[in-house]
Design a protein around this motif. Sequence first.
Motif, PDB file in Angstrom:
ATOM      1  N   UNK A  96       0.875  -1.178   0.000  1.00 25.43           N
ATOM      2  CA  UNK A  96       0.000   0.000   0.000  1.00 25.43           C
ATOM      3  C   UNK A  96       0.909   1.224   0.000  1.00 25.43           C
ATOM      4  N   UNK A  97       0.512   2.249  -0.757  1.00 30.29           N
ATOM      5  CA  UNK A  97       1.347   3.449  -0.852  1.00 30.29           C
ATOM      6  C   UNK A  97       1.629   4.027   0.534  1.00 30.29           C
ATOM      7  N   UNK A  98       2.892   4.286   0.803  1.00 28.20           N
ATOM      8  CA  UNK A  98       3.263   5.078   1.984  1.00 28.20           C
ATOM      9  C   UNK A  98       2.895   6.533   1.695  1.00 28.20           C
ATOM     10  N   UNK A  99       3.209   6.944   0.477  1.00 25.68           N
ATOM     11  CA  UNK A  99       2.767   8.229  -0.076  1.00 25.68           C
ATOM     12  C   UNK A  99       2.583   8.014  -1.573  1.00 25.68           C
ATOM     13  N   UNK A 100       1.584   8.676  -2.145  1.00 22.58           N
ATOM     14  CA  UNK A 100       1.412   8.675  -3.603  1.00 22.58           C
ATOM     15  C   UNK A 100       1.349  10.109  -4.083  1.00 22.58           C
ATOM     16  N   UNK A 101       1.753  10.336  -5.320  1.00 17.68           N
ATOM     17  CA  UNK A 101       1.671  11.694  -5.869  1.00 17.68           C
ATOM     18  C   UNK A 101       1.252  11.623  -7.326  1.00 17.68           C
ATOM     19  N   UNK A 102       0.218  12.399  -7.658  1.00 15.53           N
ATOM     20  CA  UNK A 102      -0.214  12.545  -9.047  1.00 15.53           C
ATOM     21  C   UNK A 102       0.058  13.977  -9.468  1.00 15.53           C
ATOM     22  N   UNK A 103       0.500  14.144 -10.696  1.00 14.62           N
ATOM     23  CA  UNK A 103       0.779  15.502 -11.177  1.00 14.62           C
ATOM     24  C   UNK A 103       0.448  15.578 -12.649  1.00 14.62           C
ATOM     25  N   UNK A 144      -2.300   9.363   0.855  1.00 15.70           N
ATOM     26  CA  UNK A 144      -1.818   8.708   2.090  1.00 15.70           C
ATOM     27  C   UNK A 144      -1.176   9.672   3.067  1.00 15.70           C
ATOM     28  N   UNK A 145      -1.512  10.957   2.925  1.00 11.98           N
ATOM     29  CA  UNK A 145      -0.927  11.949   3.834  1.00 11.98           C
ATOM     30  C   UNK A 145      -2.001  12.783   4.522  1.00 11.98           C
ATOM     31  N   UNK A 193       7.235  21.143  -4.774  1.00  8.45           N
ATOM     32  CA  UNK A 193       7.446  20.024  -3.842  1.00  8.45           C
ATOM     33  C   UNK A 193       7.339  20.507  -2.404  1.00  8.45           C
ATOM     34  N   UNK A 194       7.914  21.691  -2.132  1.00  4.55           N
ATOM     35  CA  UNK A 194       7.820  22.254  -0.781  1.00  4.55           C
ATOM     36  C   UNK A 194       6.371  22.491  -0.377  1.00  4.55           C
ATOM     37  N   UNK A 195       5.579  22.992  -1.333  1.00  5.49           N
ATOM     38  CA  UNK A 195       4.172  23.271  -1.035  1.00  5.49           C
ATOM     39  C   UNK A 195       3.414  21.968  -0.762  1.00  5.49           C
ATOM     40  N   UNK A 196       3.760  20.926  -1.523  1.00  4.26           N
ATOM     41  CA  UNK A 196       3.115  19.631  -1.276  1.00  4.26           C
ATOM     42  C   UNK A 196       3.501  19.116   0.107  1.00  4.26           C
ATOM     43  N   UNK A 197       4.767  19.278   0.448  1.00  4.48           N
ATOM     44  CA  UNK A 197       5.235  18.832   1.770  1.00  4.48           C
ATOM     45  C   UNK A 197       4.479  19.589   2.873  1.00  4.48           C
ATOM     46  N   UNK A 198       4.304  20.896   2.641  1.00  2.00           N
ATOM     47  CA  UNK A 198       3.586  21.700   3.641  1.00  2.00           C
ATOM     48  C   UNK A 198       2.123  21.282   3.746  1.00  2.00           C
ATOM     49  N   UNK A 199       1.550  20.904   2.594  1.00  2.03           N
ATOM     50  CA  UNK A 199       0.117  20.556   2.591  1.00  2.03           C
ATOM     51  C   UNK A 199      -0.139  19.217   3.267  1.00  2.03           C
ATOM     52  N   UNK A 200       0.843  18.336   3.225  1.00  4.43           N
ATOM     53  CA  UNK A 200       0.660  16.994   3.793  1.00  4.43           C
ATOM     54  C   UNK A 200       0.437  17.093   5.294  1.00  4.43           C
ATOM     55  N   UNK A 201      -0.554  16.396   5.781  1.00  6.58           N
ATOM     56  CA  UNK A 201      -0.790  16.336   7.232  1.00  6.58           C
ATOM     57  C   UNK A 201      -1.033  14.881   7.612  1.00  6.58           C
ATOM     58  N   UNK A 202       0.048  14.079   7.492  1.00  8.74           N
ATOM     59  CA  UNK A 202      -0.091  12.637   7.680  1.00  8.74           C
ATOM     60  C   UNK A 202      -0.137  12.232   9.145  1.00  8.74           C
ATOM     61  N   UNK A 203      -0.455  10.969   9.336  1.00  7.25           N
ATOM     62  CA  UNK A 203      -0.316  10.342  10.651  1.00  7.25           C
ATOM     63  C   UNK A 203       0.854   9.366  10.580  1.00  7.25           C
ATOM     64  N   UNK A 204       1.334   8.962  11.744  1.00  4.03           N
ATOM     65  CA  UNK A 204       2.282   7.848  11.811  1.00  4.03           C
ATOM     66  C   UNK A 204       1.491   6.570  12.012  1.00  4.03           C
ATOM     67  N   UNK A 205       1.739   5.590  11.181  1.00  2.00           N
ATOM     68  CA  UNK A 205       1.126   4.283  11.400  1.00  2.00           C
ATOM     69  C   UNK A 205       2.121   3.221  10.944  1.00  2.00           C
ATOM     70  N   UNK A 206       1.656   1.970  10.847  1.00  2.89           N
ATOM     71  CA  UNK A 206       2.595   0.883  10.551  1.00  2.89           C
ATOM     72  C   UNK A 206       3.181   1.010   9.151  1.00  2.89           C
ATOM     73  N   UNK A 207       2.578   1.835   8.308  1.00  5.29           N
ATOM     74  CA  UNK A 207       3.088   1.936   6.946  1.00  5.29           C
ATOM     75  C   UNK A 207       4.020   3.119   6.752  1.00  5.29           C
TER      76      UNK A 207
END
Lengths: 774, 303
Positions: B192-199, B219-220, B248-262
Amino acid sequence: MASTKQNGTANLAANGQNGYRVIGTRPVRPDGVDKVTGRAVYAADVQMTGLLHGHVLRSPHAHARIRSIDTSKAEALPGVRAVVTAADLPVAEDKIEDLGEGAINLKYLSDNILAHEKALYHGHAVAGVAAINPHIAEEAAALIEVDYEPLPPVMTVDDALADDAPILLETLRTDSMGEIGSEQTNLASFFRHQRGDLEAGFTDADLVVDRTFRTETVHQGYIEPHAATALYSADGQITIWTSTQGSFAVRDQVCEILQIPVSRLKVVPTEIGGGFGGKINVYVEPVAVLLSQKAGHEPVKIVMSRADVLAATGPTSGSNIRVKIGVDSNGKISAALAELYYEAGAYPGSPVGAAANVSLAPYAIDNLQVDGYDIIVNRPRSAAYRAPGGTNVAFAVESVVDELAEKLGMDPAEFRILNGARENDRRPDGVQYARIGQIETVEAIKESEHYQSPLEGNYRGRGIASGYWNNWGGQSSATAVLNPDGTVNLNEASTDIGGTRASIAMQLAEAMDIDYEQVKARVVDTDTVSYNDVTGGSRTTFATGLAAYNLGQQLKKEMKRRLAEHWDVEPSGVSYEDGVFSAGGESLPFVEAADLVQEEEPLMASSTVHPQDFGPGFSTQCVDVEVDPETGKITILRYTIAQDVGKAIHPSYVEGQMQGGVAQGIGWAINEEYIYDDEGHLLNASLLDYRMPTALDLPMIETIMVEVPHPAHPYGVRGVGEVNIVPPAGAVANAVYQATGVRMDKLPISPANLLEAMWAKQAEGAAELVPGDD
Amino acid sequence: MQAIDFVAPTSVDEAISALAAGSGMARPLSGGTDLIAQLQEGRLALDTVVDLKRIPELMAISINSDGLTLGASVSCHSINNNQAIRDAYPALIDSTHLIGGTQIQGRASLGGNLCNSSPAADSIPNLIAHSVTCHIAGPNGRRTVPVEEFCTAPGRNVLENGEFLVALEFPAPPANFGAAYLRFIPRNEMDIAVVGAGASVVLSDDGGTIQSARVSIGAVAPTPLFVQEAGDALAGQPVSEETLAKAADLARDAARPISDMRGTIPQRKHLSGVLTQRALRIAIDRARGTKTVDELGRLNGHG
């Protein structure tokens, strides 16, 4: 690319065992057609009239007292035939039994089948149901009401040894080299091996490396889940069909747990879809027997789900390990210390003892100390896993050895040759080696095209590591029936996991100087031959093969005696060469002799063996990796394993063992781990999230079979199944260091862990990441 | 797993009736690669399953100068084998090749992947990058929703009780359009994607300037995220690593992930940037016509 290095074949020639007819060839496997056509009967395939289906209810808590269990609603569900709990098991007392894989406390064994007072891990079996179909059984299990008092979970070495740690087993006391403690504890045992003068050794050292490591719980990952069918007949006779590494081990465990004599239980082994040590302990077998009895003597089948297998069957230990090694100015090891803290799971019995033997085994060391700690935690009871305990400790030791070689400016292979163990050197626990092949495996890697080839490119690195496994002899029984058409039926009871039907039959064929195709090997049940230890400890081709060799000698001898009678000569006057008996001008080919000698009386032979002198195995391995610096993901570019295999009976199977062990070791190194939440719930009980390598994650694994024949076996056989899994984690870690400049102190070296370690190194203000070709 | 009723209507109206008859315990079924697993694992209890695969509209592929209309139950395998789709929407194959193995792809559908509404779904960031419109049918008639507004929470979406997804509508790709989907997984398959990105990007005719762009990451967050600010920041900018790094920086800023097993929070934040930049590079290469879908397929580990 596979190759074989012959070492010491002169010994074999001197023994008159050179120039083989069958050994060293690669015939087709006897079970091949059934397996590729789907005809092979695995445990879950067992069908019979009136079959009921069992389901096991499991604890949702990692640690909880069981106040009460109410099964009335489940029993009332239409279609349910029986419900059992620990109350249906005979009262078990603290009693130590040796069931072929080390001593086990009977109380713990019984508790692990169905929890009595306490559930000790998430997934611990609590009750069993039998119903007319699996859906009803599952539904009924959900109707069982268990009143739990959840207790704080104890998940790691550090949790378990903390001053205020909750106690898992109230009667447990530390066994400290035979001295029994007085306090309640989670430390089941402590031991120490020592020799020489450790302090002086470290004082003399020019360079000392002292590191601590952490490895996580991992599972064997056999593809076939556990499954068993039991029939408790109305006359009291019991039959179990099951997937196991040892039908006699199942018999003995079930008989102990259920307190029945062995004569009342027959165990029929089915084909097995992998075990790797994990199919020695029984899990569902006693439950199926109890259910069959209670359901009115109908057969009951229990098939574990993948989630149940991961949550409740034998993983191997996570561990905390400290390794400290000192070297003098010449690079010779002057002292070594290893402290091994192994998590046993819910009951004592981690492989820390074996791990201690493995720890420094590839090296000749005068001053050493190895301490072992067996610690219980709220995880499933650990089971054997291929060279149990070895991979953990070799990761630690081989990382330290690599760092020492680097700091000495020495080639890591040279360091291992300089310090390598040889004949008459001693294992950490003092056992003296006979002829061994450690140095030869290092030399094989050092001279390999792989090691000699340049590795170019950024973030690429090469690592090597060595490993040891003691192997085992154990007890084996087999019979051979001579057919009048010159074929031989070979009946043996060693579960065939890695091609042993072929490798045992080949030794019988070799001993009788007949073709492999003339021997039909089959694995029989516990009523058919005498006691036979498990397929484990890399013992089967060695020990059951020895029994087969003996059978061949017996049959030949008796054929000669009968022919001597027929020809009216002394038995000593009958010779047998190239498949032809002859004496005094008379001669008869084997096939015709087989018919002739049985005209008056049939001929069969039986052999039981318990060889004590089994030869240990060593392996040295080389891996090239590439690390994606932005994601921390490791790609295994190339892998070569050199292993001392004694004598390869069936080289394809031996190469398969070598490649299989490496594949599992790579998985352990880079992704596999049990992941728990704070409450001790196992989160990744699926093969989606318990990440074993897939075919796309591995390169072709190149094999170099180094043949240093074992002097105590007629064909030089050493066990080959296990040592191959010992070095991979260390080798990968050393390659990752070369690729990134980061020394990983924990497994797995998963992308998340490696990325974090690379960030930490950058944050330290250390030099830029080291490109791989530097 | 309990016994359930199975209904296989042949029209949208029949399906609406069948779902209504299920009184809240009915669910539509396309490939079933999520639904059946959830039923077997006891994560979902139903009394009725309504198979949509016999409804022609849900199995139709219509591609012309106006764009692509993809029936919600069309299998990934059918998409992979459709040369017109491969030519016009090569980036779509990035997702349809990633979802399951070959056998699963014979069943799994993009509609099902969207309706399962996993934050880690491999098709959704890609659909967002492609500006897809969702066509929905239900007891109150038909409506459309932009795909970036479809998911509302893990496993939840805008579908009301009795509604189901009929089709996905892709606008015709403008000139100099390119897109890509990338995911990060610890293994090379079965994950399962840890992170996915479409552009996606639309470049100037000379290929030197980004006229418009869309970025989406998976996944973020509780749903796949449409990172509009990343696309806006790219619009009108020259194609350069510096430009992409800003997005890429803006995407990183937008991500609000959780920590889980993946994956962990820092890992996922970091990978949001890495994958966004990598996906944009591929999208630009495709817009310039410098990489074929099959080459990109290999990049994703799917030859």
